[in-house]
Design a protein around this motif. Structure first.
Motif, PDB file in Angstrom:
ATOM      1  N   ASN A 148     -99.170  52.572  28.035  1.00 34.85           N
ATOM      2  CA  ASN A 148    -100.255  53.521  28.254  1.00 34.85           C
ATOM      3  C   ASN A 148    -101.069  53.039  29.448  1.00 34.85           C
ATOM      4  O   ASN A 148    -101.490  51.881  29.481  1.00 34.85           O
ATOM      5  CB  ASN A 148    -101.144  53.637  27.012  1.00 34.85           C
ATOM      6  N   GLN A 149    -101.249  53.912  30.403  1.00 37.59           N
ATOM      7  CA  GLN A 149    -102.002  53.611  31.625  1.00 37.59           C
ATOM      8  C   GLN A 149    -101.512  52.316  32.282  1.00 37.59           C
ATOM      9  O   GLN A 149    -102.297  51.470  32.708  1.00 37.59           O
ATOM     10  CB  GLN A 149    -103.494  53.550  31.333  1.00 37.59           C
ATOM     11  N   VAL A 191     -98.765  48.377  25.345  1.00 39.54           N
ATOM     12  CA  VAL A 191     -99.698  48.326  24.223  1.00 39.54           C
ATOM     13  C   VAL A 191     -99.040  47.587  23.063  1.00 39.54           C
ATOM     14  O   VAL A 191     -97.951  47.951  22.625  1.00 39.54           O
ATOM     15  CB  VAL A 191    -100.123  49.747  23.796  1.00 39.54           C
ATOM     16  N   THR A 230     -98.857  55.829  18.194  1.00 38.19           N
ATOM     17  CA  THR A 230     -99.253  54.847  19.195  1.00 38.19           C
ATOM     18  C   THR A 230     -98.227  54.848  20.306  1.00 38.19           C
ATOM     19  O   THR A 230     -97.037  54.676  20.057  1.00 38.19           O
ATOM     20  CB  THR A 230     -99.329  53.441  18.554  1.00 38.19           C
ATOM     21  N   ARG A 231     -98.688  55.056  21.543  1.00 41.61           N
ATOM     22  CA  ARG A 231     -97.752  55.070  22.667  1.00 41.61           C
ATOM     23  C   ARG A 231     -97.853  53.765  23.451  1.00 41.61           C
ATOM     24  O   ARG A 231     -98.924  53.177  23.578  1.00 41.61           O
ATOM     25  CB  ARG A 231     -97.987  56.290  23.548  1.00 41.61           C
ATOM     26  N   SER A 232     -96.705  53.342  23.937  1.00 42.17           N
ATOM     27  CA  SER A 232     -96.638  52.170  24.792  1.00 42.17           C
ATOM     28  C   SER A 232     -95.453  52.365  25.728  1.00 42.17           C
ATOM     29  O   SER A 232     -94.348  52.657  25.257  1.00 42.17           O
ATOM     30  CB  SER A 232     -96.442  50.902  23.966  1.00 42.17           C
ATOM     31  N   GLU A 253    -107.464  49.688  21.743  1.00 41.04           N
ATOM     32  CA  GLU A 253    -106.123  49.483  22.268  1.00 41.04           C
ATOM     33  C   GLU A 253    -106.005  48.027  22.691  1.00 41.04           C
ATOM     34  O   GLU A 253    -106.849  47.535  23.438  1.00 41.04           O
ATOM     35  CB  GLU A 253    -105.933  50.416  23.461  1.00 41.04           C
TER      36      GLU A 253
END
Length: 162
Positions: free
Chosen positions: A41-42, A46, A37-39, A127
């Motif tokens: 994101n966009q 997250v 899980t990336r944070s 998400e």
């Protein structure tokens, strides 16, 4: 016959278990992929991802993906594991591993495993961030084939997979 391990679980995934599952004395190459899980994101921080799976179809589909990749690349062992439920930033959501007599086949097999798992296995992710969230793979403001926005993808037909 390939040594095939498939796991769909709410428990944290173990890289050690994945590596041990594909150890094979006849295989000199082992490849492992970990999706986390990336944070952010966009542009959003997250808080977590929530995964849902249609387990009765997901497990057999994961087995099919594993068997086909093994046959295509001459893999000695395959490991496919995916989380369900809540997965926080930095935590592993998916782990795939492959072993083969040589590294080129192990890399190619591992790449096919993750690509096919993402493309064909009925697992969806949502998400979540402060003040909102979205099902990944469903366009912003769209329904992704859903007649209404409430509920989850496993309650509906025709939802894109993440």
């Amino acid at each position: 016959m390939v040594n095939l391990t498939v796991l769909l679980t709410e428990e944290p995934l173990s890289l050690d278990a994945a590596f041990r599952a594909v150890l094979d004395p006849g295989c000199g190459g082992t490849a492992l992929f970990v999706g986390t899980t990336r944070s952010p994101n966009q542009g959003r921080e997250v808080d977590e991802l929530r995964y849902e799976a249609f387990a009765e179809l997901a497990r057999p589909e994961m087995e099919r993906v594993g068997r086909e990749a093994a046959a295509r690349h001459g893999l000695g062992a395959v490991y496919l594991a995916h989380r369900t439920g809540v997965v926080g930033p930095g935590e592993a959501s998916v782990v795939v591993a492959a072993s083969a007599p040589h590294r080129a086949e192990a890399f190619a097999g591992c790449r096919e495993l993750i690509d096919e798992l993402k493309a064909s296995v009925p697992i969806w992710k949502k998400e979540l961030w402060s003040g909102g969230g979205r099902w990944v793979g469903i366009p912003e403001g769209g329904t992704g084939g859903l007649k209404e926005r409430s509920g989850s993808p496993t309650e509906h037909q025709g939802v894109d997979r993440a």
